[in-house]
Design a protein around this motif. Structure first.
Motif, PDB file in Angstrom:
ATOM      1  N   UNK A  25       0.832  -1.203   0.000  1.00 19.76           N
ATOM      2  CA  UNK A  25       0.000   0.000   0.000  1.00 19.76           C
ATOM      3  C   UNK A  25       0.868   1.256   0.000  1.00 19.76           C
ATOM      4  N   UNK A  26       1.916   1.261   0.843  1.00 17.68           N
ATOM      5  CA  UNK A  26       2.805   2.418   0.910  1.00 17.68           C
ATOM      6  C   UNK A  26       3.548   2.649  -0.387  1.00 17.68           C
ATOM      7  N   UNK A  27       4.009   1.565  -1.022  1.00 13.71           N
ATOM      8  CA  UNK A  27       4.717   1.691  -2.301  1.00 13.71           C
ATOM      9  C   UNK A  27       3.794   2.277  -3.366  1.00 13.71           C
ATOM     10  N   UNK A  28       2.557   1.815  -3.396  1.00 16.15           N
ATOM     11  CA  UNK A  28       1.587   2.296  -4.379  1.00 16.15           C
ATOM     12  C   UNK A  28       1.239   3.767  -4.152  1.00 16.15           C
ATOM     13  N   UNK A  29       0.899   4.106  -2.903  1.00 19.94           N
ATOM     14  CA  UNK A  29       0.529   5.490  -2.580  1.00 19.94           C
ATOM     15  C   UNK A  29       1.727   6.419  -2.770  1.00 19.94           C
ATOM     16  N   UNK A  30       2.912   5.949  -2.382  1.00 20.34           N
ATOM     17  CA  UNK A  30       4.107   6.761  -2.558  1.00 20.34           C
ATOM     18  C   UNK A  30       4.367   7.099  -4.013  1.00 20.34           C
ATOM     19  N   UNK A  31       4.151   6.132  -4.891  1.00 18.28           N
ATOM     20  CA  UNK A  31       4.328   6.390  -6.328  1.00 18.28           C
ATOM     21  C   UNK A  31       3.306   7.403  -6.825  1.00 18.28           C
ATOM     22  N   UNK A  32       2.073   7.292  -6.349  1.00 22.33           N
ATOM     23  CA  UNK A  32       1.045   8.271  -6.713  1.00 22.33           C
ATOM     24  C   UNK A  32       1.464   9.670  -6.285  1.00 22.33           C
ATOM     25  N   UNK A  68       8.050   2.763   2.941  1.00 19.31           N
ATOM     26  CA  UNK A  68       7.575   2.335   1.618  1.00 19.31           C
ATOM     27  C   UNK A  68       7.030   3.527   0.837  1.00 19.31           C
ATOM     28  N   UNK A  69       6.342   4.431   1.534  1.00 16.91           N
ATOM     29  CA  UNK A  69       5.879   5.665   0.896  1.00 16.91           C
ATOM     30  C   UNK A  69       7.077   6.487   0.421  1.00 16.91           C
ATOM     31  N   UNK A  70       8.088   6.561   1.268  1.00 13.86           N
ATOM     32  CA  UNK A  70       9.330   7.295   0.939  1.00 13.86           C
ATOM     33  C   UNK A  70       9.955   6.735  -0.332  1.00 13.86           C
ATOM     34  N   UNK A  71      10.150   5.423  -0.358  1.00 11.92           N
ATOM     35  CA  UNK A  71      10.762   4.789  -1.535  1.00 11.92           C
ATOM     36  C   UNK A  71       9.873   4.954  -2.765  1.00 11.92           C
ATOM     37  N   UNK A  72       8.562   4.798  -2.600  1.00  7.20           N
ATOM     38  CA  UNK A  72       7.638   4.934  -3.726  1.00  7.20           C
ATOM     39  C   UNK A  72       7.633   6.333  -4.307  1.00  7.20           C
ATOM     40  N   UNK A  73       7.711   7.350  -3.440  1.00  9.65           N
ATOM     41  CA  UNK A  73       7.717   8.732  -3.917  1.00  9.65           C
ATOM     42  C   UNK A  73       8.989   9.032  -4.707  1.00  9.65           C
ATOM     43  N   UNK A  74      10.117   8.417  -4.301  1.00  8.16           N
ATOM     44  CA  UNK A  74      11.357   8.601  -5.055  1.00  8.16           C
ATOM     45  C   UNK A  74      11.232   7.981  -6.448  1.00  8.16           C
ATOM     46  N   UNK A  75      10.528   6.855  -6.535  1.00  8.52           N
ATOM     47  CA  UNK A  75      10.256   6.242  -7.842  1.00  8.52           C
ATOM     48  C   UNK A  75       9.333   7.135  -8.676  1.00  8.52           C
ATOM     49  N   UNK A  76       8.263   7.599  -8.051  1.00  6.18           N
ATOM     50  CA  UNK A  76       7.212   8.299  -8.793  1.00  6.18           C
ATOM     51  C   UNK A  76       7.635   9.641  -9.352  1.00  6.18           C
ATOM     52  N   UNK A  77       8.655  10.278  -8.746  1.00  4.67           N
ATOM     53  CA  UNK A  77       9.065  11.599  -9.196  1.00  4.67           C
ATOM     54  C   UNK A  77       9.504  11.658 -10.644  1.00  4.67           C
ATOM     55  N   UNK A  78       9.901  10.516 -11.189  1.00  2.00           N
ATOM     56  CA  UNK A  78      10.428  10.507 -12.558  1.00  2.00           C
ATOM     57  C   UNK A  78       9.311  10.610 -13.598  1.00  2.00           C
ATOM     58  N   UNK A  79       8.079  10.247 -13.247  1.00  4.37           N
ATOM     59  CA  UNK A  79       7.003  10.132 -14.230  1.00  4.37           C
ATOM     60  C   UNK A  79       6.666  11.492 -14.844  1.00  4.37           C
ATOM     61  N   UNK A  80       6.424  12.498 -13.986  1.00  2.00           N
ATOM     62  CA  UNK A  80       6.109  13.823 -14.532  1.00  2.00           C
ATOM     63  C   UNK A  80       7.337  14.475 -15.157  1.00  2.00           C
ATOM     64  N   UNK A  81       8.544  14.099 -14.684  1.00  2.00           N
ATOM     65  CA  UNK A  81       9.769  14.632 -15.287  1.00  2.00           C
ATOM     66  C   UNK A  81       9.877  14.199 -16.749  1.00  2.00           C
ATOM     67  N   UNK A  82       9.576  12.942 -17.001  1.00  2.00           N
ATOM     68  CA  UNK A  82       9.707  12.386 -18.350  1.00  2.00           C
ATOM     69  C   UNK A  82       8.555  12.826 -19.257  1.00  2.00           C
ATOM     70  N   UNK A  83       7.358  12.812 -18.734  1.00  2.00           N
ATOM     71  CA  UNK A  83       6.195  13.074 -19.583  1.00  2.00           C
ATOM     72  C   UNK A  83       5.851  14.551 -19.732  1.00  2.00           C
ATOM     73  N   UNK A  84       6.119  15.349 -18.669  1.00  2.00           N
ATOM     74  CA  UNK A  84       5.697  16.751 -18.685  1.00  2.00           C
ATOM     75  C   UNK A  84       6.859  17.736 -18.633  1.00  2.00           C
ATOM     76  N   UNK A  85       8.078  17.225 -18.454  1.00  2.00           N
ATOM     77  CA  UNK A  85       9.244  18.087 -18.247  1.00  2.00           C
ATOM     78  C   UNK A  85       9.091  18.910 -16.976  1.00  2.00           C
TER      79      UNK A  85
END
Length: 508
Positions: A25-32, A68-85
């Motif tokens: 749950x934390x990994x999922x929410x963190x990525x969001x 897990x939220x911490x690790x997930x958020x570090x993963x998720x930060x790349x998504x808007x960087x790649x898609x939206x600059x």
């Protein structure tokens, strides 16, 4: 072998169905949270702290959820960087340089996939470094006396602004403000009331959970309302995955270099993931040289910063767990959670609360696997989230914060205080005064005061005890250098980061 035994015990804790469920749950929410531009891991963890209290989670489960939220958020930060600059958080800024050009060339799926793999590699390297270094540092810290701990806390305040801080003096002002807030309440040594003004709710001091949720979550919501209310962003076309096995293998050295450099920068208090991603990208650009096309969509330009910032996120846990000194803003929030659970971070935690320490470390290893499994097949879902208007997301985040805080004490006074901290945090950030040092001052202020008192009692009031030992002198020296060096190194580093951004064809 002893460390391996402790790690196996940690897996026994982390792999229980209950804890595994919260890790997922934390990994999922963190990525969001990570993929929403501007929120970042510190805000994500701060928002989820009230939920942990509302659900009445055991200490080990609560820490597994938040890490897990911490690790997930570090993963998720790349998504808007790649898609939206648009960087999801500051460490993901360097990912924009080559990630967005890849997306413009129709390779968004490849960029997202390889960045997830690089994040996994960096997180794995960082966690292995944590396993190897943390017990050694914890045993070393057992030799610290009150004078050494006082000097260490000073070092923490001196370095927290980080080498990329805009104004080190504002960091000092913020830390001083946090220490001042920590003195509110009844002095446990003398029983004297300090700055309570006759308000009964202030006798026990100001709850740092209120300060954290207010300064991070509520102030971020105010910024979010100010700058992003309205419609959602246009849905991005990710395209098909065309990443080849040869391309994947060619990035392995980049992943290793980035993960190791990131871990080292994470261990250094105040450096953190931003520096980890920058030096990983810079080194890779130097190693590859003219053979690469950095800034134009080079796949290694995506791998290096992602491996670096995820390695740094694990490295930042080392000083927090072993010394009780956070290595980053997010670990400062995690430190507050430990203290609120009546757990004292530091070397004794490895013996007194070994199940929590090694459970969290094992959960990091498991979480990295879960994040890799989640991020590749569910990337389309995370992309669609970017097109959801903030007006639908904000009420949910606000509700979690308010319900969680009220459930802790059932006091409306705490809600008013949380909002007050949120408004204060909003204006402080407008003035470019960082809020993390305020939290650190609020957390470490009481321990700093206690160690100062103990040291002076042992020396019969002789202040020279504070710099008498070689170790204490070393801490004082590094603290002094940390206050001076940002004026010299910080501007140079910022110029290089800005130059790197300007050299990118997509920076306009």
């Amino acid at each position: 072998m002893e460390t391996l035994g402790f790690l196996m015990d940690g897996f026994a804790v982390a792999l229980t169905p209950y804890n595994l469920m919260f890790a997922l749950f934390g990994a999922f929410v963190g990525t969001l949270i990570g993929c929403l531009p501007g929120l970042g891991p510190a805000n994500g963890v701060a928002i989820l702290i009230p939920l942990a209290f509302t659900l009445g989670l055991p200490p080990e489960t609560a820490m597994i959820l938040l890490t897990s939220v911490y690790a997930g958020a570090m993963y998720g930060g790349r998504i808007s960087s790649i898609l939206l600059n648009i960087p999801g958080d500051e460490p993901a800024m360097m990912t924009c340089l080559d990630g967005y050009p890849m997306a413009q060339k129709g390779r968004a799926a490849d960029a997202l996939a390889i960045s997830a793999i690089a994040s996994f590699a960096g997180g794995l390297i960082g966690t292995i470094g944590l396993i190897m270094l943390a017990p050694v540092l914890a045993r070393f810290a057992l030799s610290f006396g009150p004078a050494e701990y006082f000097a260490l806390f000073l070092l923490a305040f001196a370095t927290l602004g980080g080498i990329t801080g805009k104004n080190p003096m504002k960091t000092v002002i913020a830390a001083t403000l946090g220490i001042m807030i920590s003195t509110v309440g009844i002095d446990i040594s003398t029983g004297t009331q300090r700055y309570t003004f006759g308000v009964l709710e202030l006798y026990e001091g100001i709850d740092f959970i209120l300060a954290i949720v207010g300064l991070f979550a509520i102030s971020e919501l105010l910024f979010f309302v100010e700058s992003r209310m309205g419609g959602g962003r246009k849905k991005m076309n990710v395209g098909k995955l065309t990443l080849t096995f040869k391309e994947l293998v060619s990035t392995v050295p980049t992943q290793l270099r980035g993960g190791v450099l990131g871990f080292i920068s994470g261990v250094l208090p105040g450096a953190g993931a931003s520096l980890g991603s920058f030096i990983s990208y810079t080194l890779e650009k130097s190693v590859i040289g003219k053979k690469g096309r950095f800034g134009e969509g080079d796949i290694r330009g995506v791998v290096a910063p992602e491996a670096g910032n995820n390695g740094a996120s694990s490295g930042a846990l080392v000083p927090m767990l072993t010394l009780g000194v956070p290595g980053s803003g997010t670990t400062a929030v995690l430190l507050a959670m430990l203290i609120s659970l009546n757990i004292t971070p530091g070397p004794l935690m490895f013996t007194q609360n070994a199940d929590i320490v090694w459970g969290v470390i094992a959960a990091l290893l498991i979480g990295n696997v879960l994040l890799l499994v989640l991020n590749i097949p569910l990337v389309g879902f995370f992309v669609r989230l970017l097109s959801v208007p903030p007006m639908y997301l904000l009420p949910i985040v606000t509700m979690v914060a308010f319900v969680g805080i009220y459930s802790i004490s059932n006091s409306a006074f705490d809600l008013y205080f949380m909002v007050a901290f949120g408004v204060a945090g909003y204006f402080l950030r407008k003035l470019e005064i960082p809020v993390v040092p305020i939290i650190l001052g609020l957390l470490l202020g009481p321990e700093m005061e206690k160690n100062l008192g103990h040291a002076l009692v042992l020396s019969d009031g002789d202040w020279s005890i504070l710099w008498e030992s070689t170790l204490a002198k070393s801490f004082w020296l590094v603290a002094a250098l940390s206050l001076v060096l940002p004026y010299v190194v910080g501007p140079v580093l910022r110029r290089r980061m800005n130059a790197a951004m300007k050299e990118s064809p997509t920076s306009d």
